[in-house]
Design an enzyme around this catalytic site. Structure first.
Site, PDB file in Angstrom:
ATOM      1  CE  LYS A   1      -0.066   3.092   4.722  1.00 11.84           C
ATOM      2  NZ  LYS A   1       0.070   3.161   6.170  1.00 11.84           N
TER       3      LYS A   1
ATOM      4  CG  ASN B   1      -1.758   1.224   1.363  1.00  9.65           C
ATOM      5  OD1 ASN B   1      -1.806   2.047   0.442  1.00  9.65           O
ATOM      6  ND2 ASN B   1      -2.430   1.381   2.487  1.00  9.65           N
TER       7      ASN B   1
ATOM      8  CD  GLU C   1      -2.682   5.495   6.787  1.00 10.25           C
ATOM      9  OE1 GLU C   1      -2.649   5.486   5.542  1.00 10.25           O
ATOM     10  OE2 GLU C   1      -1.797   4.975   7.492  1.00 10.25           O
TER      11      GLU C   1
ATOM     12  N   GLY D   1       3.002   2.204  10.748  1.00  7.79           N
ATOM     13  CA  GLY D   1       4.021   3.238  10.587  1.00  7.79           C
ATOM     14  C   GLY D   1       4.772   3.594  11.851  1.00  7.79           C
TER      15      GLY D   1
ATOM     16  CB  SER E   1       5.459  -1.992  11.985  1.00  7.11           C
ATOM     17  OG  SER E   1       5.136  -0.642  12.245  1.00  7.11           O
TER      18      SER E   1
ATOM     19  CD  GLU F   1      -3.251  -2.384   7.355  1.00  3.19           C
ATOM     20  OE1 GLU F   1      -2.210  -2.693   6.804  1.00  3.19           O
ATOM     21  OE2 GLU F   1      -3.837  -1.299   7.169  1.00  3.19           O
TER      22      GLU F   1
ATOM     23  CG  HIS G   1      -5.794   2.071   5.329  1.00  2.00           C
ATOM     24  ND1 HIS G   1      -5.286   2.977   6.214  1.00  2.00           N
ATOM     25  CD2 HIS G   1      -4.807   1.150   5.123  1.00  2.00           C
ATOM     26  CE1 HIS G   1      -4.042   2.629   6.528  1.00  2.00           C
ATOM     27  NE2 HIS G   1      -3.733   1.530   5.886  1.00  2.00           N
TER      28      HIS G   1
HETATM   29  P1  13P Z   1       3.219   0.272   7.535  1.00  2.00           P
HETATM   30  O1  13P Z   1       3.662  -1.049   6.942  1.00  2.00           O
HETATM   31  O2  13P Z   1       3.972   1.441   7.015  1.00  2.00           O
HETATM   32  O3  13P Z   1       3.171   0.192   9.038  1.00  2.00           O
HETATM   33  O4  13P Z   1       1.709   0.515   7.033  1.00  2.00           O
HETATM   34  C1  13P Z   1       0.782  -0.505   7.158  1.00  2.00           C
HETATM   35  C2  13P Z   1      -0.455  -0.121   6.433  1.00  2.00           C
HETATM   36  O5  13P Z   1      -1.184   0.761   6.837  1.00  2.00           O
HETATM   37  C3  13P Z   1      -0.756  -0.826   5.182  1.00  2.00           C
HETATM   38  O6  13P Z   1      -2.049  -0.549   4.740  1.00  2.00           O
END
Ligand code: 13P
Length: 244
Positions: free
Chosen positions: A10, A8, A90, A164, A203, A158, A88
């Site tokens: 983003k 992803n 976010e 992150g 992560s 997640e 997601h």
């Molecule tokens: P990270 O791997 O950067 O922690 O992000 C995970 C994520 O949100 C994938 O959709």
């Protein structure tokens, strides 16, 4: 069902980053697992032209209409995507989106022929309060439509506090959550729930991928930061290929 290593990107990715996908393809010409990169809408056509399987990161519930700045599922498919992420965290945080909207987006993705990677996850406060499983069940009740099948849908767990941050749950915690998710999905969707792919995300890196992929009911990963560079994502794909 084949395992899935999904990236992803983003709000990252310019034309200058496309060689990363070419390098990834060179490393994994015939991967033993499914590999998908979900990227920004602006790059999807060019990403797909590299030959890699690509997905969108979100879609609008409607197929078209007066929604300035939004992207519909048929547009993603038209740009060469075969997958789309919905739910997601976010999107919850940045745009106040809800489980009901995620369900509608998921239906829209299916209607456009896209395989949906539907995300769920608890916040740090919910984790600390011991509410993880209740939160996840409520999110699945609200966001997974009743007609989900293993062929059309992948669920990605997640934990918001692991995204992150470099933090991850312990392997035992991931195993316990995934066992509970599998029990929920099987109870609700029968054989489809028993075989629906369950990804872990948050992560994931080359250094922890082997331990995570060794766990029961972990059928792959949804990877953010470590999917941006072929040198980081390639060993994660290899770890998934080598997992039992
Ligand atoms: P990270 O791997 O950067 O922690 O992000 C995970 C994520 O949100 C994938 O959709």
């Amino acid at each position: 069902m084949r395992k899935l290593a999904a990236g992803n990107w983003k709000m990252n990715g310019l034309g200058a980053d496309l060689p990363q996908l070419e390098a990834l393809m060179a490393d994994h010409a015939q991967p033993a697992v499914d590999v998908v990169i979900c990227g920004p809408a602006t790059l999807l056509t060019r990403m797909a032209a590299t030959g890699i399987t690509v997905g969108g990161e979100d879609c609008h519930p409607a197929a078209s209409g007066a929604h300035t700045g939004d992207i519909s599922a048929p547009m993603l498919a038209d740009a060469g995507a075969t997958h789309v992420i919905t739910g997601h965290s976010e999107r919850r945080t940045d745009h106040s989106e809800t489980d009901a909207q995620f369900a509608a987006k998921t239906e829209a993705g299916w209607a456009a022929g896209l395989h949906v990677i539907l995300c769920i996850g608890e916040t740090e406060a919910q984790y600390r309060a011991g509410d993880t499983l209740d939160v996840l069940r409520a999110q699945m009740d609200g966001s997974i439509p009743d007609d989900a099948t293993a062929a059309t849908t992948t669920i990605a767990y997640e934990p918001v506090w692991a995204i992150g941050t470099g933090l991850t749950p312990t392997p035992q915690e991931i195993a316990d959550v995934h066992a509970a998710l599998r029990a929920y999905l099987t109870a609700r969707f029968g054989d489809d729930g028993a075989t629906m792919r369950l990804l872990y995300g948050g992560s994931v890196k080359a250094s922890n991928a082997n331990d995570i992929f060794a766990l029961a009911n972990v059928d792959g990963a949804l990877v953010g930061g470590a999917s941006l560079k072929a040198a980081d994502f390639s060993p994660i794909i290899t770890a998934l290929e080598n997992a039992d």
